[in-house]
Scaffold this motif. Structure first.
Motif, PDB file in Angstrom:
ATOM      1  N   THR A  46       0.936  -1.200   0.173  1.00 35.08           N
ATOM      2  CA  THR A  46      -0.097  -0.168  -0.052  1.00 35.08           C
ATOM      3  C   THR A  46       0.814   1.149   0.183  1.00 35.08           C
ATOM      4  N   PHE A  47       0.362   2.141  -0.844  1.00 40.39           N
ATOM      5  CA  PHE A  47       1.275   3.598  -1.054  1.00 40.39           C
ATOM      6  C   PHE A  47       0.457   4.660  -0.528  1.00 40.39           C
ATOM      7  N   ALA A  48       1.006   5.582   0.036  1.00 41.60           N
ATOM      8  CA  ALA A  48       0.193   6.772   0.638  1.00 41.60           C
ATOM      9  C   ALA A  48      -0.772   7.483  -0.578  1.00 41.60           C
ATOM     10  N   ASN A  49      -0.342   7.610  -1.912  1.00 43.23           N
ATOM     11  CA  ASN A  49      -0.920   8.076  -2.921  1.00 43.23           C
ATOM     12  C   ASN A  49      -0.541   7.252  -4.079  1.00 43.23           C
ATOM     13  N   ALA A  50      -1.045   7.734  -5.388  1.00 44.98           N
ATOM     14  CA  ALA A  50      -0.747   7.354  -6.886  1.00 44.98           C
ATOM     15  C   ALA A  50       0.621   7.896  -7.201  1.00 44.98           C
ATOM     16  N   CYS A  51       0.815   9.016  -6.656  1.00 43.40           N
ATOM     17  CA  CYS A  51       2.156   9.607  -6.983  1.00 43.40           C
ATOM     18  C   CYS A  51       3.141   8.661  -6.438  1.00 43.40           C
ATOM     19  N   GLU A  52       3.161   8.344  -5.057  1.00 37.22           N
ATOM     20  CA  GLU A  52       4.162   7.474  -4.742  1.00 37.22           C
ATOM     21  C   GLU A  52       4.264   6.262  -5.158  1.00 37.22           C
ATOM     22  N   LEU A  53       3.141   5.842  -5.618  1.00 41.78           N
ATOM     23  CA  LEU A  53       3.163   4.347  -6.518  1.00 41.78           C
ATOM     24  C   LEU A  53       3.971   4.680  -7.679  1.00 41.78           C
ATOM     25  N   ALA A  54       3.701   5.843  -8.400  1.00 41.29           N
ATOM     26  CA  ALA A  54       4.689   5.939  -9.501  1.00 41.29           C
ATOM     27  C   ALA A  54       6.121   6.136  -9.401  1.00 41.29           C
ATOM     28  N   VAL A  55       6.474   6.798  -8.249  1.00 41.37           N
ATOM     29  CA  VAL A  55       7.790   6.988  -7.791  1.00 41.37           C
ATOM     30  C   VAL A  55       8.487   5.742  -7.618  1.00 41.37           C
TER      31      VAL A  55
END
Length: 155
Positions: A138-147
């Motif tokens: 689980t990532f805090a948001n979609a941006c962190e997922l992309a990073v």
């Protein structure tokens, strides 16, 4: 909450696996050598030979939103060549190859993100280059997922 995401992911995986099989009983799995080659008879494309490993069925990737309000999934095949409905299959397979199949080691797309909390949960289930894989995070948001994951979960 996570149980319903797991059930939804399992249902999507079952559909992704069943649809290609139901589409044509004469079509072997895309990762089988000789598959799709009209010169190779379907009977010759088999994985039941002694000493021959079963072909990779690929990775089923899912992304689900905060509190499981939405979920989407896609099947990614990397061998023998990038294929499947993943919109960036070549880039995703290249990233997985660079990380040697370890999703925690993906290089991702480095860029700054906001501190907005809108969690997304991702999973990868199946096989990468014939090696069984079961991973979720689980990532805090979609941006962190992309990073963190780059093209792998960009669908």
């Amino acid at each position: 909450m996570h149980r319903s995401a797991a059930l939804a992911a399992a249902a999507l995986f079952a559909v992704a696996v069943a649809v290609p099989a139901a589409a044509s009983s004469a079509s072997p799995a895309p990762d089988v050598p000789g598959a799709g080659d009209p010169a190779v008879p379907v009977a010759a494309v088999t994985t039941d030979r002694p000493g021959t490993p079963a072909p990779s069925r690929g990775l089923f990737l899912t992304v689900s939103g905060s509190q499981n309000t939405w979920i989407r999934g896609v099947l990614l095949h990397c061998s023998p060549a990038p294929a499947g409905p993943h919109p960036e299959a070549a880039a995703a397979c290249a990233a997985l190859d660079a990380a040697r199949g370890d999703l925690d080691r993906l290089s991702g797309d480095r860029h700054p993100c906001t501190n907005q909390y809108d969690p997304v949960t991702v999973s990868a289930t199946g096989a990468w280059r014939g090696r069984p894989t079961a991973w979720h995070k689980t990532f805090a948001n979609a941006c962190e997922l992309a990073v963190e994951t780059g093209a792998v979960f960009r669908f």
